[in-house]
Design a protein around this motif. Structure first.
Motif, PDB file in Angstrom:
ATOM      1  N   GLU A 165     -49.499  16.949  21.115  1.00 14.62           N
ATOM      2  CA  GLU A 165     -50.487  17.924  21.552  1.00 14.62           C
ATOM      3  C   GLU A 165     -50.260  19.243  20.840  1.00 14.62           C
ATOM      4  O   GLU A 165     -49.143  19.540  20.397  1.00 14.62           O
ATOM      5  CB  GLU A 165     -50.413  18.139  23.068  1.00 14.62           C
ATOM      6  CG  GLU A 165     -50.699  16.900  23.893  1.00 14.62           C
ATOM      7  CD  GLU A 165     -50.586  17.161  25.384  1.00 14.62           C
ATOM      8  OE1 GLU A 165     -50.281  18.320  25.756  1.00 14.62           O
ATOM      9  OE2 GLU A 165     -50.788  16.228  26.167  1.00 14.62           O
TER      10      GLU A 165
ATOM     11  N   GLU B 299     -53.449  18.493  15.960  1.00 15.33           N
ATOM     12  CA  GLU B 299     -54.879  18.719  15.775  1.00 15.33           C
ATOM     13  C   GLU B 299     -55.200  19.051  14.322  1.00 15.33           C
ATOM     14  O   GLU B 299     -56.228  18.612  13.788  1.00 15.33           O
ATOM     15  CB  GLU B 299     -55.363  19.830  16.709  1.00 15.33           C
ATOM     16  CG  GLU B 299     -55.397  19.397  18.170  1.00 15.33           C
ATOM     17  CD  GLU B 299     -55.915  20.470  19.101  1.00 15.33           C
ATOM     18  OE1 GLU B 299     -56.477  21.475  18.592  1.00 15.33           O
ATOM     19  OE2 GLU B 299     -55.780  20.311  20.326  1.00 15.33           O
TER      20      GLU B 299
ATOM     21  N   PRO C  82     -55.623  12.424  22.556  1.00  9.28           N
ATOM     22  CA  PRO C  82     -56.223  13.721  22.904  1.00  9.28           C
ATOM     23  C   PRO C  82     -56.459  14.610  21.685  1.00  9.28           C
ATOM     24  O   PRO C  82     -57.505  15.277  21.584  1.00  9.28           O
ATOM     25  CB  PRO C  82     -55.187  14.338  23.853  1.00  9.28           C
ATOM     26  CG  PRO C  82     -54.478  13.167  24.448  1.00  9.28           C
ATOM     27  CD  PRO C  82     -54.392  12.173  23.333  1.00  9.28           C
ATOM     28  N   ALA C  83     -55.509  14.633  20.754  1.00 12.49           N
ATOM     29  CA  ALA C  83     -55.683  15.439  19.543  1.00 12.49           C
ATOM     30  C   ALA C  83     -56.811  14.890  18.683  1.00 12.49           C
ATOM     31  O   ALA C  83     -57.608  15.646  18.109  1.00 12.49           O
ATOM     32  CB  ALA C  83     -54.382  15.477  18.743  1.00 12.49           C
TER      33      ALA C  83
ATOM     34  N   ARG D 244     -59.395  13.063  19.747  1.00 13.38           N
ATOM     35  CA  ARG D 244     -60.662  13.326  20.436  1.00 13.38           C
ATOM     36  C   ARG D 244     -61.100  14.776  20.270  1.00 13.38           C
ATOM     37  O   ARG D 244     -62.296  15.067  20.134  1.00 13.38           O
ATOM     38  CB  ARG D 244     -60.522  12.950  21.921  1.00 13.38           C
ATOM     39  CG  ARG D 244     -61.658  13.417  22.839  1.00 13.38           C
ATOM     40  CD  ARG D 244     -63.020  13.008  22.332  1.00 13.38           C
ATOM     41  NE  ARG D 244     -63.268  11.592  22.446  1.00 13.38           N
ATOM     42  CZ  ARG D 244     -64.280  10.968  21.825  1.00 13.38           C
ATOM     43  NH1 ARG D 244     -65.080  11.666  21.012  1.00 13.38           N
ATOM     44  NH2 ARG D 244     -64.457   9.679  21.960  1.00 13.38           N
ATOM     45  N   SER D 245     -60.143  15.700  20.246  1.00 12.07           N
ATOM     46  CA  SER D 245     -60.483  17.121  20.194  1.00 12.07           C
ATOM     47  C   SER D 245     -61.181  17.525  18.908  1.00 12.07           C
ATOM     48  O   SER D 245     -61.864  18.551  18.874  1.00 12.07           O
ATOM     49  CB  SER D 245     -59.213  17.969  20.386  1.00 12.07           C
ATOM     50  OG  SER D 245     -58.396  17.926  19.219  1.00 12.07           O
TER      51      SER D 245
END
Length: 279
Positions: free
Chosen positions: A161, A166, A204-205, A207-208
Motif C-alpha cells: 500500500e 501505486e 488495492p494499489a 485498483r487505485s
C-alpha cells in the motif's frame, strides 16, 4: 457421503505466493482441512525448464499424497502451466486443479468486449499459458500479456500500500490501459487477470490506478471457487464440524516461511506450526 470427505486438501507452490489461494479457499470452505507445501528450497520455478518444474511438481504432490489428501491444488502459475498433465497421469485417482484454467474461465466470463489483459511474472507471460487457456475458450479474444516482476518483490517485502506500489502499478498499467495514441484506435481491455499468486496482495494499489469499469480477475479467488465446485460435484465437501485445520510444510527455513507467509495469509503463522520436509 464419501468417506474421503474427511481427508484434507493438498496444496503446493514454489513458495508462499500460493497462500493467497489458501486464504481464498479457507474463506469459502472454513471446515476443510488443508496441507500446504511451499517448496522454498527450490524457488523460483519460473527460471527452471518445464521438465524440471514437472519433476518438482510430482515430488511435491507425492509428499502430499503420502499424507492422504482428497484433492490436489497446484497453487503456482508456472507449475499449473506445465505440470497439470503429468500430475493427473501420476495420480489418476486424485482430482488436480491449477490456477491458470479457473482464471482464464473467469476472465472470459467477465469481459464484455473480448479484450483481456494479463499481468504476471515474465516466465508466465512468456510461456503463454493464460493466452492458450483463454483462446481455447474464446478463440477471437484479444489478449495483452504484460510482465510485472516488481510486484513480486513488493509483495514479498510487504510493500502493498502507499505511494511506491501505486507508482509501480501506474508504470506497468499505463502501457496497457492508456497507450500512446497511434494511427489506429486501440481496443482497450475491459478485464485484467492477476496471473500471479503474489498479485492479490497488490490488488488495492492496482485498483487505485485503474478505471472503475475495469474488471479485475483474481486467479486465487477463482481457483478457490473451482475447488469448491469440484468438491461439491464429487460429494467430497467436509461436513460442517467446526473450523478445519491447516498444516504447513516447507523445504527450507521454517522461520522465514512463517514470517513471509503471515503477510500473504493475513493471519499469523508461527515457526513451530511449520514442518520442514526433504523432497
Amino acid at each position: 457421503m464419501d468417506t474421503r470427505a474427511h481427508l484434507p486438501i493438498g496444496m503446493f507452490d514454489s513458495g508462499v505466493g500460493g497462500l493467497t489461494v489458501l486464504k481464498a479457499l479457507k474463506e469459502r470452505l472454513p471446515c476443510e482441512d488443508v496441507i500446504y507445501l511451499g517448496d522454498t528450497a527450490r524457488l523460483p520455478y519460473g527460471s527452471k525448464s518445464p521438465q524440471t518444474v514437472g519433476r518438482y511438481a510430482v515430488q511435491c504432490a507425492a509428499e502430499l499424497v503420502r499424507r492422504d489428501i482428497k484433492l490436489l491444488v497446484v497453487a503456482c502459475n508456472t507449475a499449473s502451466a506445465v505440470a497439470i498433465g503429468p500430475l493427473r497421469e501420476a495420480y489418476p485417482g486424485i482430482p488436480v486443479i491449477g490456477v491458470v484454467e479457473p482464471g482464464a474461465q473467469a476472465a472470459c466470463r467477465a469481459s464484455l468486449n473480448n479484450a483481456i489483459a494479463i499481468i504476471a511474472t515474465e516466465s508466465t507471460i512468456a510461456g503463454g499459458a493464460y493466452q492458450r487457456a483463454i483462446h481455447a475458450i474464446a478463440p477471437k479474444a484479444r489478449i495483452i500479456g504484460h510482465p510485472c516482476p516488481l510486484f513480486v518483490a513488493l509483495a514479498e517485502e510487504g510493500w502493498t500500500e502507499g505511494d511506491v506500489p501505486e507508482a509501480v502499478a501506474t508504470k506497468y498499467l499505463t502501457a496497457i490501459f492508456n497507450p500512446a495514441s497511434g494511427t489506429e484506435s486501440p481496443l482497450i481491455p475491459d478485464t485484467l487477470v492477476l496471473g500471479c499468486t503474489h498479485f492479490p496482495l497488490l490488488a488495492p494499489a492496482i485498483r487505485s490506478v485503474l478505471s472503475p469499469s475495469i474488471r479485475i480477475v483474481d486467479s486465487a479467488a477463482t481457483t478457490a471457487d473451482t475447488v469448491q465446485a469440484e468438491l461439491e460435484r464429487l460429494t467430497l465437501l467436509r461436513p460442517n464440524h467446526g473450523c478445519g485445520e491447516t498444516r504447513y510444510l516447507t523445504t527450507d527455513d521454517a522461520a522465514r516461511f512463517a514470517r513471509t507467509g503471515t503477510r500473504f495469509l493475513g493471519t499469523p503463522i508461527t515457526e513451530h506450526e511449520v514442518e520442514l520436509v526433504d523432497l
